[in-house]
Design a protein around this motif. Structure first.
Motif, PDB file in Angstrom:
ATOM      1  N   GLY A 105      24.223  82.905 -43.235  1.00  0.00           N
ATOM      2  CA  GLY A 105      24.836  83.721 -44.347  1.00  0.00           C
ATOM      3  C   GLY A 105      23.957  85.132 -44.595  1.00  0.00           C
ATOM      4  N   VAL A 106      23.412  85.509 -43.476  1.00  0.00           N
ATOM      5  CA  VAL A 106      22.980  86.893 -43.467  1.00  0.00           C
ATOM      6  C   VAL A 106      23.778  87.720 -42.510  1.00  0.00           C
ATOM      7  CG1 VAL A 106      21.019  88.174 -43.300  1.00  0.00           C
ATOM      8  CG2 VAL A 106      20.664  86.081 -44.134  1.00  0.00           C
ATOM      9  N   ALA A 107      24.315  88.795 -42.801  1.00  0.00           N
ATOM     10  CA  ALA A 107      25.173  89.565 -41.911  1.00  0.00           C
ATOM     11  C   ALA A 107      25.106  90.684 -42.108  1.00  0.00           C
ATOM     12  CB  ALA A 107      26.708  89.120 -41.856  1.00  0.00           C
ATOM     13  N   GLY A 108      25.478  91.719 -41.326  1.00  0.00           N
ATOM     14  CA  GLY A 108      25.812  93.225 -41.398  1.00  0.00           C
ATOM     15  C   GLY A 108      24.430  93.870 -41.229  1.00  0.00           C
ATOM     16  N   LYS A 109      24.287  95.110 -41.928  1.00  0.00           N
ATOM     17  CA  LYS A 109      23.138  95.742 -41.890  1.00  0.00           C
ATOM     18  C   LYS A 109      21.741  95.008 -42.157  1.00  0.00           C
ATOM     19  CE  LYS A 109      24.605 100.316 -42.256  1.00  0.00           C
ATOM     20  NZ  LYS A 109      26.175 100.756 -43.008  1.00  0.00           N
TER      21      LYS A 109
ATOM     22  N   ASN B   2      32.418  82.065 -45.007  1.00  0.00           N
ATOM     23  CA  ASN B   2      32.192  82.996 -44.169  1.00  0.00           C
ATOM     24  C   ASN B   2      31.571  82.520 -42.915  1.00  0.00           C
ATOM     25  OD1 ASN B   2      32.800  85.151 -46.099  1.00  0.00           O
ATOM     26  ND2 ASN B   2      30.557  84.725 -47.185  1.00  0.00           N
ATOM     27  N   LYS B   3      30.800  81.328 -42.973  1.00  0.00           N
ATOM     28  CA  LYS B   3      30.664  80.764 -41.637  1.00  0.00           C
ATOM     29  C   LYS B   3      31.687  80.276 -40.648  1.00  0.00           C
ATOM     30  CE  LYS B   3      26.391  78.836 -43.781  1.00  0.00           C
ATOM     31  NZ  LYS B   3      25.627  77.560 -44.065  1.00  0.00           N
ATOM     32  N   PHE B   4      32.867  80.146 -41.197  1.00  0.00           N
ATOM     33  CA  PHE B   4      33.656  79.846 -40.305  1.00  0.00           C
ATOM     34  C   PHE B   4      34.159  81.017 -39.676  1.00  0.00           C
ATOM     35  CE2 PHE B   4      38.671  79.794 -40.042  1.00  0.00           C
ATOM     36  CZ  PHE B   4      38.649  79.000 -39.092  1.00  0.00           C
ATOM     37  N   LEU B   5      34.294  82.109 -40.435  1.00  0.00           N
ATOM     38  CA  LEU B   5      34.506  83.398 -39.871  1.00  0.00           C
ATOM     39  C   LEU B   5      33.663  83.926 -38.877  1.00  0.00           C
ATOM     40  CD1 LEU B   5      36.120  85.140 -43.113  1.00  0.00           C
ATOM     41  CD2 LEU B   5      37.269  84.488 -41.054  1.00  0.00           C
ATOM     42  N   SER B 258      22.593  72.552 -37.842  1.00  0.00           N
ATOM     43  CA  SER B 258      21.585  72.536 -39.136  1.00  0.00           C
ATOM     44  C   SER B 258      22.023  74.060 -39.896  1.00  0.00           C
ATOM     45  CB  SER B 258      20.256  72.780 -38.610  1.00  0.00           C
ATOM     46  OG  SER B 258      19.942  73.969 -38.005  1.00  0.00           O
ATOM     47  N   SER B 259      23.156  74.530 -39.497  1.00  0.00           N
ATOM     48  CA  SER B 259      23.574  75.697 -40.242  1.00  0.00           C
ATOM     49  C   SER B 259      24.900  75.581 -40.959  1.00  0.00           C
ATOM     50  CB  SER B 259      23.571  76.973 -39.064  1.00  0.00           C
ATOM     51  OG  SER B 259      22.397  77.097 -38.476  1.00  0.00           O
ATOM     52  N   ALA B 260      25.906  74.945 -40.021  1.00  0.00           N
ATOM     53  CA  ALA B 260      27.141  74.756 -40.636  1.00  0.00           C
ATOM     54  C   ALA B 260      27.594  73.377 -40.531  1.00  0.00           C
ATOM     55  CB  ALA B 260      28.119  75.915 -39.948  1.00  0.00           C
ATOM     56  N   PRO B 262      30.050  70.736 -38.708  1.00  0.00           N
ATOM     57  CA  PRO B 262      30.437  70.476 -37.410  1.00  0.00           C
ATOM     58  C   PRO B 262      32.017  71.035 -37.396  1.00  0.00           C
ATOM     59  CG  PRO B 262      29.166  68.715 -37.901  1.00  0.00           C
ATOM     60  CD  PRO B 262      29.131  69.334 -39.142  1.00  0.00           C
ATOM     61  N   PHE B 263      32.773  70.580 -38.332  1.00  0.00           N
ATOM     62  CA  PHE B 263      34.395  70.813 -38.433  1.00  0.00           C
ATOM     63  C   PHE B 263      34.397  72.386 -38.511  1.00  0.00           C
ATOM     64  CE2 PHE B 263      38.231  71.220 -40.499  1.00  0.00           C
ATOM     65  CZ  PHE B 263      39.069  70.210 -39.744  1.00  0.00           C
ATOM     66  N   GLU B 264      33.519  73.123 -39.277  1.00  0.00           N
ATOM     67  CA  GLU B 264      33.766  74.416 -39.322  1.00  0.00           C
ATOM     68  C   GLU B 264      33.530  74.995 -38.105  1.00  0.00           C
ATOM     69  OE1 GLU B 264      32.315  76.423 -43.251  1.00  0.00           O
ATOM     70  OE2 GLU B 264      30.629  75.287 -42.357  1.00  0.00           O
ATOM     71  N   LEU B 265      32.480  74.499 -37.502  1.00  0.00           N
ATOM     72  CA  LEU B 265      32.273  74.909 -35.968  1.00  0.00           C
ATOM     73  C   LEU B 265      33.075  74.914 -34.955  1.00  0.00           C
ATOM     74  CD1 LEU B 265      28.562  73.856 -35.949  1.00  0.00           C
ATOM     75  CD2 LEU B 265      29.005  76.160 -36.017  1.00  0.00           C
ATOM     76  N   MET B 266      33.541  73.656 -35.048  1.00  0.00           N
ATOM     77  CA  MET B 266      34.783  73.323 -33.949  1.00  0.00           C
ATOM     78  C   MET B 266      35.819  74.184 -34.211  1.00  0.00           C
ATOM     79  SD  MET B 266      36.191  69.788 -32.530  1.00  0.00           S
ATOM     80  CE  MET B 266      37.618  70.145 -33.612  1.00  0.00           C
ATOM     81  N   LEU B 267      36.560  74.046 -35.518  1.00  0.00           N
ATOM     82  CA  LEU B 267      37.596  74.904 -35.582  1.00  0.00           C
ATOM     83  C   LEU B 267      37.631  76.335 -35.403  1.00  0.00           C
ATOM     84  CD1 LEU B 267      40.228  73.592 -36.556  1.00  0.00           C
ATOM     85  CD2 LEU B 267      39.975  74.584 -38.974  1.00  0.00           C
ATOM     86  N   GLY B 268      36.434  76.834 -35.936  1.00  0.00           N
ATOM     87  CA  GLY B 268      36.022  78.292 -35.519  1.00  0.00           C
ATOM     88  C   GLY B 268      36.271  78.491 -34.091  1.00  0.00           C
ATOM     89  N   LYS B 269      35.821  77.791 -33.344  1.00  0.00           N
ATOM     90  CA  LYS B 269      35.736  77.925 -31.897  1.00  0.00           C
ATOM     91  C   LYS B 269      37.156  77.851 -31.440  1.00  0.00           C
ATOM     92  CE  LYS B 269      32.496  75.697 -29.814  1.00  0.00           C
ATOM     93  NZ  LYS B 269      31.708  76.865 -28.965  1.00  0.00           N
ATOM     94  N   LEU B 270      38.027  76.771 -31.861  1.00  0.00           N
ATOM     95  CA  LEU B 270      39.366  76.737 -31.460  1.00  0.00           C
ATOM     96  C   LEU B 270      39.957  78.095 -31.986  1.00  0.00           C
ATOM     97  CD1 LEU B 270      40.469  73.171 -31.964  1.00  0.00           C
ATOM     98  CD2 LEU B 270      39.291  74.142 -30.075  1.00  0.00           C
ATOM     99  N   VAL B 271      40.039  78.243 -32.892  1.00  0.00           N
ATOM    100  CA  VAL B 271      40.568  79.721 -33.872  1.00  0.00           C
ATOM    101  C   VAL B 271      40.193  80.811 -32.927  1.00  0.00           C
ATOM    102  CG1 VAL B 271      40.813  81.124 -35.681  1.00  0.00           C
ATOM    103  CG2 VAL B 271      41.074  78.397 -35.829  1.00  0.00           C
TER     104      VAL B 271
END
Lengths: 303, 450
Positions: A105-109, B2-5, B258-260, B262-271
């Motif tokens: 959750g830490v991004a950018g500058k 945001n993590k997904f992005l 430990s950050s996001a 697994p589903f977000e991570l995998m889908l993010g990878k595919l996208v």
């Protein structure tokens, strides 16, 4: 022990099929103290840590950080340095750190500012654009540590953080840990190296075979085990040392002996007897058992 | 979110900023240009004129042959040929044709030979020695009686492999001899031309609605699109697998998990990787569009252009959609394989089944090209795993009813949802299992339990 409890683990059990990895485990971790999480390999340390950081979840019981159940929402407040360290092989240091920061959750500058700060502190600023494969093992370790603290977590979980580091970097890491402690952060430190744990930890939890064996402050634990241990160096004491009514067991070290007194023997009385029988004493000191001793004793007990 | 992005961005950049992506993206258009433009350019380079000596006892054939090889005649012939394949010539194309015809002008230089009573054998010897002396390049000996059944026109050339000139020469000779024969029979040239005018064969396909469309070139284009999708899917699928295996091997998965989610991570990878693939495909389509656009203004390519099937924007949207469908289908399978295995080598062994599936789709596309409206084509173009390859091919060969496209998309999107669900379950357990490859029963257990 008036520090605030930040992490609560209550009656946590985790099973994988028939295998019980963690059974009915409860403990508290306090802010501003280093919590040593100890145990032999396969005791359930990694499983417990994975539950604390939200990789897996308990079958029964619960884990709370600052009163909130562990969930993916809480993960941003946790910094986790796993035992098995990993970085993308062909990616620049800066890009990796940016990615790991963004995932917390830490991004950018803001992220870039913190990355610069930490790389500077670790004396790795010149390596920013380099790929992992160009870095030494110790450098990779430091990068990994930066990734753990970039999001300024409330709780730091370090699994064997010193393995592979040279003494200078070990010292450096210790300083950072001390810094975190004085900032009233919570630090969990997992290791099987008792000497390191002894130097760093205020509280100890020893687990073996999925269950808690010993827990409490290092002071209390040591005191409870340290009633009848004497570090001794001297000559002419053979007779007394072989008297089993006084001495239960002797462990010989290089230039001194560790005397385990028999139950009910007053060290004062033993010293008097030695002096009376003309033993030449160069060292006679009441000591505490090392964490290693306690560890071995406790783990053996259960077997 | 945001993590997904963040994952999408990371995966996208990871693919796009690699050298292999740049090279792969640029190489295909460059190769397309090289293979389409360069041969045409090379053939248009004018060769050295052929110096030719003609021995003709009557000079009837020789004079007509010279006339046939003159630039006016050549231009006329080229124009006629172009008119046969093209309906209307734009003034611009007309001009182009004339210039290219003019190139033939000096292709042949006629060297006079004085037969003056020498025998054919003597003449031949003298011609051969002139060839060796590099005075002439070729000679033609016209037989005395050109009407004889066994009459042979002896043509010898040092440039025997210049097939373009040889072909031109032979055509011109043929028509010269023919007109001599006709003159002998008192038939005028004009009369013959009138009588032997070829029919106009107007072959066109019909689509469902009965509207006309050109079928020539559709087959090649369908084949190319099928191959392109197959190759792209295979490359990106394996890239996904490589990325998954790397995260597992290096234990980065532990930090990621430990950050996001697994589903977000995998889908993010595919996208992320999917968008990278789409970027590449977009660049290719744009390049092809530009190349076709440029070719359309060049008369030299008019015959080729004629057979390029018209591709509507709707078709391009369909191709993109089915590419994405195929991408997600196979990427999910490759990600699943990646989270089961312990190393990339092991992964490549297990990549065999999905590759086979793709190949099946590719082979079925031949059946689709041959008969896009058949029942088989219908089924293979809506079937999961096959449709991503067969449907674009079918759309190009013959636009199927719109509801079939929607049905195919619906079925395949549902299949993807199922696959992603299964893969994410295997992923979250498999990524944290080190040391040994997961067995099928184990994987089955993870899917049911997790």
């Amino acid at each position: 022990m008036d520090d605030k409890v930040t992490l609560q683990i209550r009656t946590v059990t985790k099973k994988f099929g028939e295998f019980t990895a963690v059974e009915d485990l409860s403990f508290d971790v306090r802010a501003g103290r280093v919590f040593g999480f100890l145990g032999p390999n396969g005791a359930g340390k990694t499983t417990t840590i994975r539950m604390i950081v939200g990789i897996t979840f308990p079958d029964t019981g619960f884990i709370e950080l600052n009163g909130e159940r562990i969930s993916h929402r809480v993960q941003n407040r946790i910094g986790y340095l796993p035992e098995e360290r990993g970085l993308y092989k062909k990616m620049a240091v800066l890009d990796q750190l940016r990615y790991f920061a963004a995932l917390k959750g830490v991004a950018g500058k803001e992220a870039d500012k913190r990355i610069d700060h930490w790389l500077g502190r670790m004396e790795l600023s010149d390596w920013k654009k380099k790929k992992t494969t160009d870095l030494s093992k110790g450098m990779q370790q430091k990068i990994q540590f930066i990734a753990t603290v970039l999001h300024e977590p409330d709780i730091l979980i370090l699994d064997e953080p010193f393995s592979g580091l040279d003494p200078i970097n070990v010292e450096f890491l210790m300083d950072v840990i001390a810094e975190y402690r004085s900032a009233e952060k919570t630090i969990i430190f997992s290791t099987h190296l008792m000497s390191t744990a002894e130097k760093l930890c205020h509280d100890i939890l020893l687990i073996n075979k999925a269950r808690k064996v010993v827990s409490g402050s290092l002071r209390e634990i040591k005191e409870s085990y340290g009633q009848n241990l004497i570090a001794f160096r001297g000559t002419g004491a053979e007779d007394i040392l072989s008297d089993t009514s006084f001495i239960e067991r002797i462990v010989s070290h290089a230039d001194e002996q560790e005397l385990h007194l028999a139950k009910g023997v007053d060290p004062q009385e033993l010293l008097k007897k030695m002096v009376d029988t003309g033993v030449v004493i160069s060292k006679f000191e009441r000591t505490e058992p090392s964490l290693n001793d306690i560890f071995i004793e406790k783990v053996k007990d259960k077997e | 979110m945001n993590k997904f992005l963040a994952v999408v961005k990371h995966e996208y950049k990871k693919v796009v900023l690699k050298w292999s992506f740049l090279i792969g993206t640029l190489l295909l258009p460059v190769m397309a240009v090289v293979f389409s433009v360069v041969p045409a350019l090379i053939f248009s380079i004018k060769g050295e004129p052929t110096r030719i000596a003609i021995v003709d006892p009557t000079d009837n054939v020789a004079s007509r042959l010279k006339a046939n090889l003159s630039s006016e005649k050549m231009a006329e012939r080229a124009k006629k040929a172009a008119e046969e394949s093209l309906k209307n010539l734009s003034p611009d194309q007309q001009r182009q044709l004339e210039t290219s015809a003019a190139q033939f002008q000096d292709n042949f230089i006629f060297v006079e030979v004085d037969p003056s009573g020498r025998s054919v054998e003597e003449l031949r010897q003298s011609l051969l020695s002139r060839v060796s002396a590099n005075e002439i390049d070729a000679y033609l000996i016209v037989p005395n009686d050109i009407n004889a059944v066994d009459a042979v026109f002896e043509f010898r050339s040092r440039k025997s492999s210049d097939f373009i000139s040889n072909e031109t020469f032979r055509d011109a000779l043929n028509s010269a001899v023919r007109s001599v024969r006709l003159a002998n029979e008192n038939i005028s040239e004009e009369k013959l031309a009138e009588l032997s005018r070829p029919i106009k064969f107007d072959a066109k396909g019909l689509d469902e609605t009965g509207a006309e469309k050109d079928t020539s070139g559709v087959m090649i284009a369908s084949f190319i699109i099928g191959l392109l999708i197959y190759i792209t899917l295979a490359i990106y699928g394996q890239a996904i697998m490589g990325a998954v295996v790397e995260e597992k091997e290096t234990r980065i998965a532990e930090i990621l998990f430990s950050s996001a989610r697994p589903f977000e991570l995998m889908l993010g990878k595919l996208v992320g990787v999917g968008l990278a693939g789409l970027t590449q495909l977009g660049i290719w389509i744009a390049t092809i569009a530009v190349v076709i656009g440029v070719m359309a203004t060049q008369a030299d390519f008019a015959p080729i252009m004629q057979s390029v099937p018209t591709i509507s924007p709707l078709m391009i949207v369909c191709f993109m959609l089915f590419f994405l469908v195929g991408f997600f289908t196979y990427a999910a399978i490759f990600a699943l394989v990646g989270s089961m295995v312990t190393s990339l080598q092991e992964g490549s062994q297990f990549a065999f089944p999905p590759i086979m599936l793709m190949l099946v789709g590719f082979y079925f596309s031949f059946a689709v090209i041959r008969d896009p409206g058949s029942t088989l084509s219908f089924w293979v173009s809506i079937a999961p795993f096959l449709a991503p390859i067969t449907m674009p091919v079918r759309i190009l060969a013959e636009m199927p009813p719109f509801w079939q496209i929607l049905l195919s998309l619906g079925i395949n999107v549902a299949a993807i949802a199922g696959l992603v669900w299964v893969t994410s379950r295997v992923y979250r357990v498999g990524m944290l299992m080190y040391g040994k490859r997961a067995t099928i029963p184990e994987v089955w257990k993870w899917i049911r339990q997790a």
